[in-house]
Design an enzyme around this catalytic site. Structure first.
Site: not given
Length: 287
Positions: A151, A258
């Site tokens: 992330h 991400e």
């Protein structure tokens, strides 16, 4: 392990971390959550954003590269579980450090999760590039389905002035619109006419090569992904950020691009097999 030159235990912004220093870059990887906190190419600026509004642990750390595993968001889960999985708030340990490829690789693992026949480790290479491999192993006797993400919170001068290349023409699922499907028109920008000022998009079956162009910092961040079929692009925008205790007025300073397997891109892993989600991050100056 700490006999490897350039590897030491220390703290980074108050968090216990493995600190790595090489000829080409420095980095910090938190023991809490196994989370990359910082990567600074030699002579450059930090690639990652960390919130200045961080709460006390064990609240998840907002910024860097949280490890979302063994599920992304709450995909396939009930509401009573933490968002983005369990390992992001567990204590990880350094299990290996080695010098290689003009840099240093550190390997960290969280404790095993009771009742889950999956194990995970993160291999972080600090050199001319930041390379990260999230390796999942099925230790049980039956197939297991999971989702995951690295992330990335990329630091930007102003999210309203950046663009992301490599997504044009792809279908995306918009969480802000009930996961309805739309087609990306041109490069990603926050001022997208369809829903300007915010973004929470999952691009299934994405190409694995993306470029975040940031004129304000005079750089491009190139992201190359293998083993991750989805791309996620997220910034809450001003209104939603104001309701987030660890973002607030700082929403302009980051964009999440991400590397993921999420949405329809789930991973089905057979017993005894491994799956690797790998990303390579390279910073280049803009002409």
């Amino acid at each position: 392990m700490l006999a490897v030159p350039g590897v030491a235990f220390g703290t980074f912004q108050g968090l216990e971390a493995v600190l790595v220093e090489t000829a080409h870059a420095s980095a910090a990887v938190a023991l809490f959550g196994g989370q990359v906190l910082s990567y600074v190419p030699r002579g450059g600026q930090d690639v990652f954003w960390l919130s200045p509004l961080r709460a006390a642990l064990p609240t998840p750390v907002r910024g860097g590269i949280p490890v979302c595993w063994p599920y992304f968001g709450r995909q396939g889960q009930g509401e009573g579980v933490p968002s983005h999985g369990f390992v992001r708030t567990l204590p990880w340990r350094l299990v290996e450090a080695r010098a290689e490829d003009e840099g240093v690789t550190v390997v960290l693992e969280p404790p095993a999760l009771q009742g889950l026949d999956l194990r995970v480790r993160s291999e972080v290479h600090v050199g001319r590039q930041l390379r990260q491999r999230l390796v999942t192993t099925n230790t049980g006797g039956a197939p297991v389905v999971f989702t995951e993400a690295l992330h990335n919170y990329f630091r930007v001068a102003d999210v309203e002035a950046v663009r992301v290349e490599g997504l044009d023409g792809l279908t995306y699922l918009d969480k802000n619109d009930g996961y309805r499907a739309y087609t990306q028109q041109g490069d990603w920008i926050l001022a997208d006419p369809r829903d300007p000022g915010r973004s929470d998009r999952t691009y299934p079956g994405a190409g694995g090569r993306y470029r975040l162009v940031d004129p304000g910092l005079g750089r491009a961040i190139e992201l190359q992904v293998q083993g991750g079929r989805s791309a996620v692009v997220w910034n809450p925008g001003e209104a939603a950020a104001a309701r987030m205790a660890d973002v607030g007025p700082y929403w302009r300073g980051f964009l999440c691009v991400e590397a993921a397997n999420a949405g329809p891109d789930v991973v089905a892993l057979d017993p005894g097999r491994q799956h690797v989600l790998e990303q390579r991050i390279t910073v280049t100056p803009l002409p």
